[in-house]
Write an enzyme that holds these catalytic residues in place. Structure first.
Site, short mmCIF file in Angstrom:
data_model
loop_
_atom_site.label_atom_id
_atom_site.label_comp_id
_atom_site.label_asym_id
_atom_site.label_seq_id
_atom_site.Cartn_x
_atom_site.Cartn_y
_atom_site.Cartn_z
N GLY A 85 0.79 -1.23 0.00
CA GLY A 85 0.00 0.00 0.00
C GLY A 85 0.82 1.28 0.00
O GLY A 85 0.27 2.37 0.06
N ARG A 131 3.73 -13.21 -3.97
CA ARG A 131 5.00 -12.78 -3.37
C ARG A 131 5.09 -13.41 -1.99
O ARG A 131 4.06 -13.83 -1.44
CB ARG A 131 5.07 -11.26 -3.27
N HIS A 172 22.21 8.29 27.87
CA HIS A 172 22.14 7.54 29.12
C HIS A 172 20.79 6.82 29.26
O HIS A 172 20.73 5.62 29.54
CB HIS A 172 22.36 8.53 30.26
N SER A 197 37.87 -3.93 22.17
CA SER A 197 36.42 -3.97 22.07
C SER A 197 35.98 -2.62 21.52
O SER A 197 36.29 -1.58 22.11
CB SER A 197 35.80 -4.24 23.44
N TYR A 207 33.20 -11.47 18.58
CA TYR A 207 31.91 -11.42 19.27
C TYR A 207 31.28 -10.03 19.17
O TYR A 207 31.95 -9.05 18.88
CB TYR A 207 32.06 -11.80 20.75
#
Ligand code: PEP
Ligand code: MG
Length: 923
Positions: A127, A375, A496, A810, A899
């Protein structure tokens, strides 16, 4: 990802040869449905075009047609609005082929061919873009259509629909004006609620004349009677609808790039409005909301497609079992049993062929079934999980495919209660009051309070509250905990409030720039919908927050509960088998660590030690450390904090036994810890045994204009080595204690905001010596890693030098984004929504939520390469908020991190996204 938005423009067809003619001559912009399959089929033909071509190939009845590729759309936008010079000739040539299979010609006044012109992007955007049906009708062809079908009423019904659709979509005239004409006509016939099929033919003829007059009046030119002019107008309108407001909003919501473009399918018309052996409908091969294996759909007899979706008439169920009791005879199954049988067979064939749930549109013309679309069907998260599992059990797909079938953001719905999507609510007349950043998903309804203590008091008896703040500070933490949700006027995705809320799995909408919070007056003033009108809310008024889409609603909006989905664990087992990236959690408390493990976290990637100080009993001790006048005083307060930290670490290590735990040494943005109120200052002064004036002056001296770029992280560790030494002691002692209990502990000590290799070398000496002191005192050793966050551009550039001391990196992509883009993470809410929104569209994604691959991503990649060059076995991970974002996870997979780490509640989503990234990488 940062990418340039595409400005809205009027498109036009060029008859001139253009400088791109050489390229155009080589590029084919038009494909017949019957052509052999193209490569990159969905990208090129859009989902609709690809589905029509595939159905044609399978011999399923599809009205013949052609698709103009997304490349043509992109070329038109790229050239500033002129589409490729070869397009017209290609379309005309393809139309000739279409006509050959039919006994009709486009524009012919005796045997007219009518066309539908429909949009279709590579993913379904239901739509959001435009469609025009019955293209080719004019005063002459309508007569021919009437004669050929022997149904004058039908011909004029199609004509009035066409003028309405074309007038609205192509000529931009308010559709409502056309609809009013139809209502006026019915009123003049004495029956305002007359069903459309009963409007007599002579009235329809008058109506068409009236609608055309309306076009002349509003467009300043007559309704185009030339079928070719109509066709090109329709094609241009469909291309332009790629940049319609709703399409852009939809793309923003689902992070689809602006530069995909839409394809246009031009298809010969079949008619569902030629009588009671005709009809039209839409169906899903399985239930898209709960995944049940049951054909699910609606249809209308004697109607055209828009009648089903526009809600003018109430559609009927396709299957008798899905009909309301006593209304089974209205189902397609009972009304046209032969067609129903054909439809069921085709639907099953399509599902088996595409090996996924199909969303099918069909038309029945004089008892014959035609397929207009197939679809892969959109589905809820719940349905996605069930369908994926069922299809594995049915032998239709592999477990890896099942993993790829579940959209991570849809799966996220399962973990949080949620407000229905804004478009769904809009249909019920519920419109958001204001928009902000979707900082933490979920839903929250409650009375508003402006102060954390009030939130706690009010919530005590079970009253649901929403905490409203200009911004939040660590002192609000108890209020955030007590509240259902948090709403802030300022702050970005990594502010924060956002970080803490995500950590708690609590709904949060941040950075609502149309909102002003006057805490003292107890008022929330909202400029509704960004307009001038202001609405004021006071304490006790009810608001609903939608943290998934970043919307604020006045009053209570119905919320859908978090679902527990049967089979989810089975799916997650396949997920874990498929992924390479490990998934850790950002957790700062023992409870956070336990939650994280329950969600499947494989360790802690970030324990922010400053968050451990938010609790009221610790905050004043920390403030005393900050504001102490002498090193002796500071050490006294540090000694007070050390056992508390040690105990927290002990519990976190226990919760994460056998898994790595990365603990970051203090990185306080100082301002977050400063006493604000006079009473708080007095309390700290009393604790320090000094006057309020002296302590206040000290606080003033510490005041920073840019605390986020100030005296934080490693800078603090270097200037106040006692603080890091005390923390290192607490960590190593805690590790020794837990190891002595027989558990395995894998501590990783991490230093934040490092810009120089030398900073890290010196801090390493402090940390290692503190650790050695503990080992010596206890006569016990534990292995641990020493490493750093990489969160400044300079650190990425000198990553090889930094790797000399760091055993791991990291990536702190929150700060790395802030410092690479030069955009304050706390103030981004002031302008980012404009950058992302309708008006400017300079950005397609919030770079604080989804990694900016070209900028920040390039730095991450550089740091990985340089870090590995100096230390081949360096451990690489990411702990910024991007660690929970599926598209960023795909990037981290590409650069080969070990990670990602994200808030505990996002761990399942991150596991899923990591598995998908691995599987796509293998492909
Ligand atoms: C970061 O900057 O990405 C990060 C994880 O640290 P923080 O959000 O605490 O600054
Ligand atoms: Mg940081």
């Amino acid at each position: 990802m940062l990418s340039e938005g595409t400005p809205a423009m009027r498109l036009r067809c060029s008859r001139r040869a253009r400088s791109d003619s050489v390229r155009s001559a080589m590029t084919r912009y038009v494909h017949l449905f019957s052509d052999p399959p193209a490569t990159q089929v969905k990208e090129l033909l859009g989902g609709k075009g690809a589905g029509l071509a595939e159905m044609t190939r399978l011999g399923i009845p599809v009205p013949p047609g052609l698709t103009i590729t997304t490349e043509a759309c992109r070329a038109a936008y790229a050239s500033g609005g002129t589409w490729p010079s070869t397009l017209r000739a290609e379309v005309l040539a393809a139309l000739l082929v279409v006509e050959q299979g039919l006994d009709a010609r486009f524009g012919d006044t005796t045997q007219p061919l009518l066309l539908s012109v429909r949009s279709g992007a590579r993913v379904s955007m239901p739509g959001m873009m435009d469609t025009i049906l019955n293209v080719g009708l004019n005063d002459a062809t309508v007569e021919a259509l009437a004669a050929r079908t022997n149904d004058r009423r039908f011909a004029f019904d199609a004509y009035r629909r066409f003028v309405t659709m074309y007038g609205g979509v192509v000529l931009g005239i308010d559709r409502h004006l056309f609809e009013t004409e139809l209502s006026d006509l019915k009123r003049s016939l004495g029956n305002p609620s007359m069903p459309d099929p009963e409007v007599p033919v002579d009235a329809l003829e008058r109506l068409v004349a009236r609608l055309k007059a309306l076009v002349l009046e509003h467009a300043g030119k007559p309704f185009p009677s030339d079928p070719h002019e109509q066709l090109w107008g329709a094609v241009a309108a469909v291309f332009e609808s790629w940049n319609s407001k709703r399409a852009v909003t939809y793309r923003r919501m689902y992070n689809y790039p602006d530069d995909w473009g839409t394809a246009v399918s031009v298809q010969s018309m079949v008619f569902g409005n030629m009588g009671d052996d005709c009809g039209t409908g839409v169906a899903f091969t399985r239930n898209p909301s709960n995944g049940e294996r049951l054909l699910y759909g609606e249809y209308l007899l004697n109607a055209q497609g828009e009648d089903v979706v526009a809600g003018i008439r109430t559609p009927k169920a396709i299957a008798a079992v899905s009909s309301p009791r006593g209304r089974e005879s209205e189902s397609l199954e009972r009304a046209l049993p032969d067609v129903y049988a054909q439809f069921v067979a085709v639907a099953a064939r399509l599902e088996t062929h595409f090996r996924d749930v199909q969303d099918i549109e069909f038309t029945i013309q004089r008892g014959k079934l035609w397929l207009l679309q197939t679809r892969n069907g959109k589905r809820t998260g719940r349905a996605a999980v069930r369908i994926a599992i069922d299809m594995v059990d049915e032998g239709l797909i592999t477990t890896d495919e099942a993993v790829l079938r579940v959209d991570p953001s849809a799966a996220e719905q399962l973990l949080h209660p949620r407000v229905p999507e804004p478009e769904r609510l809009a249909k019920e007349g519920i419109v958001a009051l204001a928009s902000g950043l979707p900082a933490s998903p979920g839903a929250a309804t409650g009375i508003i309070v402006f102060d954390a203590d009030d939130a706690v008091r009010t919530a005590k008896d079970g009253t649901k509250v929403v905490l409203v703040r200009g911004e939040t500070s660590p002192e609000d933490i108890h209020g955030m905990k007590a509240a259902q949700g948090i709403l802030t006027a300022m702050g970005g995705m990594t502010s924060h409030a956002a970080v803490v809320a995500r950590g708690m799995g609590k709904c949060c909408v941040a950075g609502v720039s149309d909102m002003h919070v006057d805490v003292r007056a107890g008022k929330l003033i909202v400029r509704a919908h960004g307009g001038r009108a202001e609405r004021t809310f006071v304490r006790g008024d009810v608001l609903t927050l939608d943290g998934t889409f970043g919307k604020v609603y006045a009053g209570e909006v119905p919320v859908e509960p978090a679902a527990s989905v049967p089979g989810f664990d089975r799916l997650m087992a396949w997920v874990d088998a498929a992924r390479r990236l490990r998934v850790r959690a950002n957790a700062d408390t023992p409870k956070g660590a336990r939650d994280a493990r329950a969600f499947g976290a494989e360790g802690i990637g970030l324990c922010r030690t400053e968050h451990m100080f938010f609790a009221a009993d610790r905050l004043s001790a920390v403030r005393c450390v900050v504001l102490a006048g002498t090193p002796e005083d500071r050490n006294k307060w540090l000694a007070e904090i050390e056992p508390m930290q040690r105990q927290d670490f002990v519990e976190i290590f226990r919760a994460m036994a056998g898994l790595p735990v990365t603990i970051r040494l203090l990185d306080w943005p100082l301002h977050e810890f400063m006493p604000r109120e006079p009473a708080e200052m007095a309390q700290i002064a009393a604790a320090l045994g000094e006057s309020v004036e002296v302590v206040s002056r000290r606080a003033e001296l510490l005041h920073e204009l840019n605390p986020m770029l100030g005296h934080r992280g490693a800078r603090l560790g270097l200037t106040h080595p006692d603080i890091y030494a005390a923390q290192a002691r607490a960590i190593i002692e805690a590790a020794c204690i837990v190891v002595a209990e027989g558990l395995e502990v894998l501590p990783e000590i991490m230093i934040p905001v490092v810009m120089l290799a030398e900073e890290l070398t010196r801090i390493e000496a402090t940390v290692r010596s503190a650790a050695e002191t503990v080992f010596a005192a206890r006569g016990q050793r534990v292995p641990y890693l020493f490493g750093t966050m990489i969160e400044l551009p300079r650190a990425c550039i000198v990553a090889d030098k930094i790797a000399a001391s760091a055993e791991f990196f990291s990536f702190g992509t929150n700060d790395l984004t802030q410092t690479t883009l030069g955009v304050s993470r706390d103030d981004a809410g002031h302008f980012l929504p404009d950058y992302l929104g309708e008006g400017l569209r300079v950005l397609t994604r919030d770079p604080f939520a989804s990694i900016d691959r070209d900028g920040v991503g390039a730095l991450v990649q550089m740091a990985c390469e340089r870090g590995r060059s100096a230390r081949p076995d360096i451990k690489l991970g990411i702990c910024g908020e991007h660690g929970g974002d599926p598209s960023s996870i795909a990037f981290f997979e590409e650069v080969g991190l070990a990670y990602v780490s994200c808030s505990p509640f996002r761990v399942p989503i991150a596991r899923l996204a990591a598995a998908q990234a691995s599987l796509r990488g293998k492909k």
